[in-house]
Design a protein around this motif. Structure first.
Motif, PDB file in Angstrom:
ATOM      1  N   ILE A   4     -15.499   7.576  10.617  1.00 30.40           N
ATOM      2  CA  ILE A   4     -15.744   6.214  10.514  1.00 30.40           C
ATOM      3  C   ILE A   4     -14.342   5.401  10.919  1.00 30.40           C
ATOM      4  CG2 ILE A   4     -16.869   4.356   9.022  1.00 30.40           C
ATOM      5  CD1 ILE A   4     -18.707   6.563   8.030  1.00 30.40           C
ATOM      6  N   PRO A   5     -14.350   4.454  11.843  1.00 28.02           N
ATOM      7  CA  PRO A   5     -13.374   3.758  12.251  1.00 28.02           C
ATOM      8  C   PRO A   5     -12.933   2.728  11.625  1.00 28.02           C
ATOM      9  CG  PRO A   5     -14.990   3.293  13.725  1.00 28.02           C
ATOM     10  CD  PRO A   5     -15.616   4.426  12.621  1.00 28.02           C
ATOM     11  N   ASN A   6     -13.783   2.174  10.507  1.00 24.95           N
ATOM     12  CA  ASN A   6     -13.572   0.804   9.815  1.00 24.95           C
ATOM     13  C   ASN A   6     -14.286   0.795   8.506  1.00 24.95           C
ATOM     14  OD1 ASN A   6     -13.737  -2.150   8.975  1.00 24.95           O
ATOM     15  ND2 ASN A   6     -12.603  -2.339  10.941  1.00 24.95           N
ATOM     16  N   GLU A  37     -15.299  -1.571   6.659  1.00 24.30           N
ATOM     17  CA  GLU A  37     -16.315  -2.353   6.666  1.00 24.30           C
ATOM     18  C   GLU A  37     -17.614  -1.921   6.816  1.00 24.30           C
ATOM     19  OE1 GLU A  37     -15.586  -6.080   8.725  1.00 24.30           O
ATOM     20  OE2 GLU A  37     -13.514  -6.701   7.289  1.00 24.30           O
ATOM     21  N   ILE A  38     -17.639  -1.069   7.751  1.00 18.22           N
ATOM     22  CA  ILE A  38     -18.834  -0.493   8.219  1.00 18.22           C
ATOM     23  C   ILE A  38     -19.153   1.157   7.243  1.00 18.22           C
ATOM     24  CG2 ILE A  38     -19.260  -1.439  10.386  1.00 18.22           C
ATOM     25  CD1 ILE A  38     -18.221   1.105  11.781  1.00 18.22           C
ATOM     26  N   LEU A  72     -22.451   1.683   5.515  1.00 23.25           N
ATOM     27  CA  LEU A  72     -23.921   1.944   5.987  1.00 23.25           C
ATOM     28  C   LEU A  72     -24.144   3.187   6.164  1.00 23.25           C
ATOM     29  CD1 LEU A  72     -23.346  -0.298   9.176  1.00 23.25           C
ATOM     30  CD2 LEU A  72     -24.708  -0.839   7.027  1.00 23.25           C
ATOM     31  N   ALA A  73     -22.947   4.365   6.190  1.00 23.36           N
ATOM     32  CA  ALA A  73     -23.372   5.612   5.970  1.00 23.36           C
ATOM     33  C   ALA A  73     -23.978   6.268   4.796  1.00 23.36           C
ATOM     34  CB  ALA A  73     -22.003   6.373   6.137  1.00 23.36           C
ATOM     35  N   LEU A 114     -31.070  -0.396   6.287  1.00 29.66           N
ATOM     36  CA  LEU A 114     -30.482  -1.506   6.187  1.00 29.66           C
ATOM     37  C   LEU A 114     -31.458  -2.893   6.049  1.00 29.66           C
ATOM     38  CD1 LEU A 114     -27.871  -2.766   5.891  1.00 29.66           C
ATOM     39  CD2 LEU A 114     -27.491  -2.653   8.675  1.00 29.66           C
ATOM     40  N   PRO A 115     -32.307  -2.988   6.944  1.00 30.31           N
ATOM     41  CA  PRO A 115     -33.305  -4.167   6.661  1.00 30.31           C
ATOM     42  C   PRO A 115     -33.950  -4.301   5.314  1.00 30.31           C
ATOM     43  CG  PRO A 115     -33.579  -3.201   8.714  1.00 30.31           C
ATOM     44  CD  PRO A 115     -32.696  -2.223   8.095  1.00 30.31           C
ATOM     45  N   LEU A 172     -31.327  -5.379   2.948  1.00 31.21           N
ATOM     46  CA  LEU A 172     -31.297  -6.913   2.916  1.00 31.21           C
ATOM     47  C   LEU A 172     -32.378  -7.560   2.292  1.00 31.21           C
ATOM     48  CD1 LEU A 172     -29.365  -6.886   6.328  1.00 31.21           C
ATOM     49  CD2 LEU A 172     -28.454  -7.197   3.996  1.00 31.21           C
ATOM     50  N   ASP A 191     -26.882 -11.730   5.172  1.00 30.74           N
ATOM     51  CA  ASP A 191     -27.014 -10.733   6.149  1.00 30.74           C
ATOM     52  C   ASP A 191     -25.965  -9.485   6.007  1.00 30.74           C
ATOM     53  OD1 ASP A 191     -24.370 -11.642   6.835  1.00 30.74           O
ATOM     54  OD2 ASP A 191     -25.124 -12.597   8.599  1.00 30.74           O
ATOM     55  N   SER A 192     -26.126  -8.563   6.846  1.00 35.12           N
ATOM     56  CA  SER A 192     -25.484  -7.194   6.562  1.00 35.12           C
ATOM     57  C   SER A 192     -23.977  -7.335   6.801  1.00 35.12           C
ATOM     58  CB  SER A 192     -25.738  -6.378   7.666  1.00 35.12           C
ATOM     59  OG  SER A 192     -25.373  -6.609   8.860  1.00 35.12           O
ATOM     60  N   GLN A 193     -23.477  -8.570   7.331  1.00 30.47           N
ATOM     61  CA  GLN A 193     -22.074  -8.749   7.461  1.00 30.47           C
ATOM     62  C   GLN A 193     -21.495  -9.250   6.068  1.00 30.47           C
ATOM     63  OE1 GLN A 193     -20.473 -12.225   9.875  1.00 30.47           O
ATOM     64  NE2 GLN A 193     -19.032 -10.606  10.842  1.00 30.47           N
ATOM     65  N   LEU A 207     -21.435  -6.084   3.769  1.00 31.93           N
ATOM     66  CA  LEU A 207     -20.241  -5.266   4.018  1.00 31.93           C
ATOM     67  C   LEU A 207     -18.944  -5.791   3.715  1.00 31.93           C
ATOM     68  CD1 LEU A 207     -21.724  -3.972   7.141  1.00 31.93           C
ATOM     69  CD2 LEU A 207     -21.528  -2.801   5.135  1.00 31.93           C
ATOM     70  N   LYS A 208     -18.806  -7.190   3.894  1.00 29.23           N
ATOM     71  CA  LYS A 208     -17.482  -7.886   3.718  1.00 29.23           C
ATOM     72  C   LYS A 208     -17.265  -7.958   2.127  1.00 29.23           C
ATOM     73  CE  LYS A 208     -16.234  -9.687   7.845  1.00 29.23           C
ATOM     74  NZ  LYS A 208     -14.991  -9.574   8.604  1.00 29.23           N
TER      75      LYS A 208
END
Lengths: 268, 349
Positions: free
Chosen positions: B110-112, B114-115, B118-119, B131-132, B135, B158-160, B163-164
């Motif tokens: 996983i490269p970041n 913040e995401i 989700l895993a 995810l939906p 939310l 929202d997901s952003q 996650l932030k």
């Protein structure tokens, strides 16, 4: 210098994102990073008319693929990003990045209308060709939590494999799955199985004329049959679904959808 | 990234310290410019981290598998158990010093940061939700809809935003207040054994457990298994698709190691001594070249040396990370709602 240009554009892209993505830039100008001079900008539009061979595309309607299998489409979505425009002298203008999830099946009111996306921040001028990416580049993929068309809520992001460049789902009696569905959500955003594909087209004798306060349309035909043919012939019976993992199959299918996109004409 | 960006603008606020890691730490890789540390967002992140609302059956939170008292690992779990008690395949790693980690997970898949959430949220053996749906639950919850509005000034969650907020909480989990850090800062002294342990680590371990974070954030096969072809977890190969990366795993930091047993990516051992000696035991084409000389015996380290390394590792335990209530589940965050798990969650341990 090339590199510098690219970065400056990236900065512009960020600045542009702060506004509503598709709104025209109210200033209608940007500063040319090379000359420091103001240049006028406008919008262009890309229209994607979906077809199945010679027939117009309709959802949940029977069509025949090159393996002689009858199929119906329920979902076709793909990302368009990284637009570059070719100038008549052969050089390319990199347009500040925007990411659009094109949905062939648009909304309940008008299921079969062609989707049109707006690309803002295009410097005024005449262009003789275009290139864009089907998919989301690795820099954007790895840059953190996103919103808008890149929101993970849309079901196009799988954390381990990045954004799916293209998703194609439907039904076919030929399918080997118990519910007779076929489901190809393609994954792979980096080597060795990068499934994002660059599409490049020349406009032939036409020119795209980008201007302030105008929004010329580049019209593409997207032939769904091409998903099943050239370079490889895909039969739903042999391949009813893909896995959410970058691999050879996903990469092979991406070679197939590369030639779905065909330039048709321009409305200036 | 400029350093100013990562220091909380209002350092006088004692509830949330600025992001001010010790001076001997390198520059973080997390991009704070897109997620400026903010008290409200941090608190939301902390709530989300400890709230089983993120799981399908409302029983499992991030904090179930990442427990503060053991440096945010899963106490006594070889591999973590998630929803309905289903076992995962890997050991829960520490969440300390994530702001420096360029890639996440044992294989770096996983490269970041913040995401990353989700895993587990969507993993059917971890939290098992979608995810939906998550939310929807958050937007319906009066507490979250108010708090998110206050923090992000948007109409809906929202997901952003989610996650932030989670990322804010996680990047603040800095571990840099151990006895060893105090020693570097001239505020504490190490015993002879501890100093000799430090010397051994610098000589024999620091090529991988490198720098002040005690990891190079790179992937190595350290020869734990006699036959690497037989094992289903391919490690780094899963990500790069290259055979030469099979069974390579990310170097874990040695910080807080004294409290994070069981060890290794699959939690195979509870014993720090075995675990150190295991390095280089079995040969394979992918065995790290630095360990080739130890094949058959494991890393060349005597019992006495091992004891000293152990003594040194003990100086890397950071009481701030393990006990600061800033990072703890706070029932007051959730008032007037209760944080008591529902009856059907009895299976969680």
């Amino acid at each position: 210098m090339k590199k510098f240009l690219l970065y400056s554009w990236m900065f512009l892209a960020i600045a542009a994102c702060k506004k509503k993505a598709d709104e025209p830039n109210p200033a209608n100008t940007i500063i040319d990073p090379e000359t420091g001079q103001k240049i006028k900008i406008g919008n262009i539009k890309l229209e994607f008319e979906h077809v199945v061979g010679n027939a117009a595309f309709q959802i949940n309607t029977d069509f025949l693929n090159s393996s002689g299998e009858t199929f119906q489409v329920s979902t076709l979505r793909y990302y368009i990003s990284n637009v570059k425009l070719k100038k008549p002298d052969g050089s390319f203008t990199v347009i500040p990045k925007t990411y659009h999830l094109v949905n062939a099946v648009r909304n309940n009111a008008n299921l079969n209308a062609s989707p049109i996306i707006t690309i803002p921040n295009v410097p005024e001028g005449n262009y003789s060709g275009i290139s864009f990416l089907i998919g989301v580049d690795s820099v954007q993929t790895e840059s953190g939590a996103q919103t808008g068309d890149l929101s993970p809520d849309l079901g196009m992001l799988w954390v381990w494999e990045g954004y799916s460049p293209l998703e194609f789902i439907g039904k076919s009696a030929a399918s080997k799955s118990s519910d007779k569905s076929f489901s190809y959500q393609i994954f792979g955003y980096k080597e060795p199985y990068n499934a994002s594909q660059i599409i490049s087209c020349d406009f032939g004798t036409s020119l795209l004329m980008a201007k302030q306060n105008a929004a010329p349309i580049v019209h593409f035909k997207v032939d769904i049959l091409e998903f099943f043919q050239t370079p490889k012939t895909i039969s739903i019976a042999n391949l009813s679904s893909t896995v959410t993992k970058a691999n050879e199959t996903n990469k092979m299918l991406s070679e197939n959808y590369k030639d779905m996109f065909r330039f048709e004409h321009i409305h200036n | 990234m400029k350093d100013e960006n990562v220091v909380l603008s209002d350092n006088s606020n004692k509830n949330i310290p600025g992001f001010a890691p010790p001076a001997h730490f390198p520059k973080p890789v997390y991009d704070f410019s897109g997620n400026t540390i903010d008290q409200k967002k941090f608190r939301l992140g902390r709530m989300l981290f400890y709230d089983p609302i993120l799981s399908l059956d409302s029983c499992i939170s991030c904090g179930t598998c990442h427990q503060q008292s053991v440096a945010f690992t899963h106490l006594n779990h070889t591999v973590s158990h998630g929803i309905n008690g289903l076992p995962g395949s890997r050991n829960s790693p520490t969440l300390a010093n994530l702001a420096w980690s360029p890639q996440l997970m044992w294989d770096g898949g996983i490269p970041n940061l913040e995401i990353q959430p989700l895993a587990p949220i969507e993993n059917h053996v971890e939290m098992g939700d979608k995810l939906p749906n998550v939310l929807r639950k958050l937007n319906r919850h009066p507490l979250y809809s108010t708090r998110f509005k206050e923090a992000f000034q948007k109409d809906s969650i929202d997901s952003q935003q989610m996650l932030k907020a989670l990322a804010q909480f996680m990047v603040m989990l800095v571990s840099g207040n151990s006895k060893y850090d105090h020693y570097l800062q001239g505020k504490a002294t190490l015993s002879n054994d501890e100093l000799e342990g430090l010397k051994i680590v610098k000589e024999k371990c620091a090529s991988c457990h490198a720098g002040e974070l005690f990891t190079d954030f790179a992937y190595h096969n350290i020869g734990l298994d006699s036959n690497i072809l037989d094992i289903s977890d391919l490690g780094r190969e899963t990500v790069t698709k290259r055979k030469q990366d099979r069974r390579k795993f990310k170097t874990p930091s040695l910080r807080n190691m004294a409290v994070t047993k069981p060890y290794m990516h699959d939690g195979r051992t509870n014993d720090l001594k075995t675990c150190i000696k295991n390095h280089g035991e079995f040969d394979s084409p992918n065995l790290d070249s630095q360990l080739k000389k130890y094949i058959g015996t494991g890393i060349a380290i005597s019992d006495e040396e091992c004891m000293k390394v152990n003594a040194f590792i003990n100086t890397l335990t950071d009481p701030t990370l393990l006990t600061d209530t800033l990072f703890s589940l706070r029932t007051t965050d959730f008032l007037p709602y209760s944080t008591k798990p529902a009856k059907h969650c009895d299976y969680v341990h």
